[in-house]
Design a protein around this motif. Structure first.
Motif, short mmCIF file in Angstrom:
data_model
loop_
_atom_site.label_atom_id
_atom_site.label_comp_id
_atom_site.label_asym_id
_atom_site.label_seq_id
_atom_site.Cartn_x
_atom_site.Cartn_y
_atom_site.Cartn_z
N SER A 1 38.51 54.05 34.33
CA SER A 1 38.73 53.41 33.02
C SER A 1 39.43 52.06 33.16
O SER A 1 39.18 51.14 32.37
N ALA A 2 40.31 51.91 34.17
CA ALA A 2 41.04 50.65 34.36
C ALA A 2 40.24 49.75 35.31
O ALA A 2 40.39 49.81 36.53
N ARG A 3 39.38 48.92 34.72
CA ARG A 3 38.50 48.06 35.52
C ARG A 3 38.84 46.60 35.26
O ARG A 3 39.10 46.20 34.13
N ILE A 4 38.82 45.81 36.35
CA ILE A 4 39.22 44.41 36.28
C ILE A 4 38.17 43.56 36.99
O ILE A 4 37.74 43.88 38.09
N ARG A 5 37.78 42.46 36.35
CA ARG A 5 36.93 41.49 37.03
C ARG A 5 37.84 40.57 37.84
O ARG A 5 38.76 39.94 37.31
N GLY A 6 37.61 40.51 39.14
CA GLY A 6 38.51 39.72 39.97
C GLY A 6 37.94 39.44 41.34
O GLY A 6 36.88 39.98 41.73
N ASP A 7 38.65 38.61 42.08
CA ASP A 7 38.25 38.15 43.40
C ASP A 7 39.13 38.83 44.43
O ASP A 7 40.37 38.83 44.33
N ILE A 8 38.53 39.41 45.47
CA ILE A 8 39.29 40.10 46.50
C ILE A 8 40.21 39.14 47.25
O ILE A 8 41.25 39.55 47.78
N ALA A 9 39.86 37.87 47.28
CA ALA A 9 40.71 36.88 47.96
C ALA A 9 41.97 36.55 47.16
O ALA A 9 42.91 35.96 47.70
N ARG A 10 41.99 36.93 45.89
CA ARG A 10 43.15 36.68 45.02
C ARG A 10 43.33 37.89 44.10
O ARG A 10 43.06 37.82 42.91
N LEU A 11 43.81 38.97 44.67
CA LEU A 11 43.94 40.20 43.90
C LEU A 11 45.01 40.04 42.82
O LEU A 11 46.12 39.59 43.10
N PRO A 12 44.70 40.46 41.59
CA PRO A 12 45.62 40.26 40.47
C PRO A 12 46.68 41.37 40.35
O PRO A 12 46.89 41.93 39.27
N PHE A 13 47.33 41.67 41.47
CA PHE A 13 48.34 42.72 41.50
C PHE A 13 49.54 42.24 42.32
O PHE A 13 49.38 41.48 43.28
N PRO A 14 50.74 42.70 41.98
CA PRO A 14 51.92 42.34 42.78
C PRO A 14 51.91 43.05 44.13
O PRO A 14 51.12 43.98 44.36
N GLU A 15 52.79 42.60 45.01
CA GLU A 15 52.91 43.24 46.33
C GLU A 15 53.26 44.72 46.19
O GLU A 15 53.93 45.13 45.25
N SER A 16 52.78 45.50 47.16
CA SER A 16 53.12 46.92 47.28
C SER A 16 52.79 47.69 46.00
O SER A 16 53.60 48.48 45.50
N SER A 17 51.58 47.50 45.48
CA SER A 17 51.17 48.17 44.24
C SER A 17 50.44 49.48 44.47
O SER A 17 50.40 50.33 43.57
N PHE A 18 49.84 49.67 45.66
CA PHE A 18 48.94 50.81 45.85
C PHE A 18 49.23 51.56 47.15
O PHE A 18 49.69 50.99 48.14
N ASP A 19 48.91 52.85 47.10
CA ASP A 19 48.98 53.70 48.29
C ASP A 19 47.66 53.70 49.05
O ASP A 19 47.64 53.99 50.25
N LEU A 20 46.57 53.40 48.34
CA LEU A 20 45.24 53.45 48.94
C LEU A 20 44.38 52.34 48.36
O LEU A 20 44.35 52.15 47.14
N VAL A 21 43.69 51.62 49.23
CA VAL A 21 42.67 50.65 48.82
C VAL A 21 41.38 51.03 49.54
O VAL A 21 41.39 51.31 50.74
N THR A 22 40.28 51.06 48.79
CA THR A 22 39.00 51.46 49.39
C THR A 22 37.91 50.45 49.05
O THR A 22 38.03 49.67 48.11
N ALA A 23 36.82 50.52 49.82
CA ALA A 23 35.66 49.67 49.57
C ALA A 23 34.44 50.37 50.16
O ALA A 23 34.39 50.61 51.37
N ASN A 24 33.48 50.68 49.31
CA ASN A 24 32.27 51.39 49.73
C ASN A 24 31.09 50.43 49.70
O ASN A 24 30.65 50.01 48.64
N MET A 25 30.59 50.07 50.87
CA MET A 25 29.47 49.14 51.01
C MET A 25 29.78 47.79 50.33
O MET A 25 29.00 47.28 49.53
#
Length: 246
Positions: free
Chosen positions: A88-112
């Motif tokens: 439900s929480a979807r954001i249009r953004g660029d992976i080179a400039r992620l719109p999140f502060p440091e240390s926001s996530f425990d897991l980052v994934t990318a499928n294909m």
């Protein structure tokens, strides 16, 4: 039963005879996610597209998401974001400039997704930045030395849409430019170290045949896949899953 389904059934029968141990790469990726998603974590899926897993694994995708405290999906393609059904929480953004502060996530994934990165050194550093200490970056992508990637790179751009539609039933508006800059063990190792990850593990493996709707070719493809099962041909397997830890 339609022609495509009959061809799938025929190739599945041949596959069971020639390479009975073969598993679908998306099933392997789902198993890795299942083993690494703990209750209550914060998860970011990059290039989330229409879904995290294939559409026929919709219920499993819902189960994985339900375990987490927060799940964000990020994609640059707005049409893909609009079609996404589970996050439900979807954001249009660029992976080179992620719109999140440091240390926001425990897991980052990318499928294909990694095969599409045009500046993986910067993009991996951004992933590192938004991960918490001990957090993991898990991605599933194509091996640049794999036979399917080699074939795909030889096909003229004007023909790729028709080929993908024939083999995978994907429309041309669901195709994106590939760069393959982070798609070998050497490149992944270098990028992991440059980004600052403390450790990383790569799995190279085969997946289901791509030419399932072309009966004469699928036999030769399966025989090649069987050869790739040998350890001496490991580097030429079609798919990669990488797990990097901060």
């Amino acid at each position: 039963m339609g022609l495509r389904q009959r061809l799938y059934n025929q190739s599945s029968w041949i596959q069971r005879k020639l390479v009975p141990e073969l598993r679908y790469s998306q099933d392997i990726y789902e198993g890795v996610l299942d083993a690494n998603i703990r209750d209550g974590i914060d998860w970011l899926d990059l290039g989330c597209g229409h879904s995290v897993l294939p559409k026929w694994r919709h219920e499993s995708e819902i189960d994985l998401i339900s375990r987490c405290r927060v799940v964000f999906g990020l994609d640059f393609d707005l049409n893909s974001l609009k079609k996404h059904a589970t996050i439900s929480a979807r954001i249009r953004g660029d992976i080179a400039r992620l719109p999140f502060p440091e240390s926001s996530f425990d897991l980052v994934t990318a499928n294909m997704v990694v095969e599409h990165l045009d500046d993986p050194e910067t993009q991996f550093k951004e992933v590192f930045r938004v991960l918490r200490p001990g957090g993991k970056f898990i991605f599933h992508t194509m091996n640049v030395r794999g036979y399917y990637t080699v074939c795909a790179r030889l096909i003229p751009e004007r023909m790729k849409g028709k080929m993908v539609m024939l083999l995978q039933e994907r429309k041309e508006d669901d195709l994106f430019r590939t760069h393959y800059l982070a798609n070998s063990e050497v490149a992944i190792s270098r990028l992991s170290e440059a980004a600052g990850f403390s450790r990383h593990v790569e799995m190279l493996f085969n997946s289901f045949p791509q030419f399932r709707v072309v009966p004469p070719l699928v036999v030769f493809e399966l025989l090649w896949i069987k050869l790739l099962m040998a350890d001496s041909f490991r580097r030429y397997r079609s798919n990669v899953i990488s797990i990097m830890e901060k």
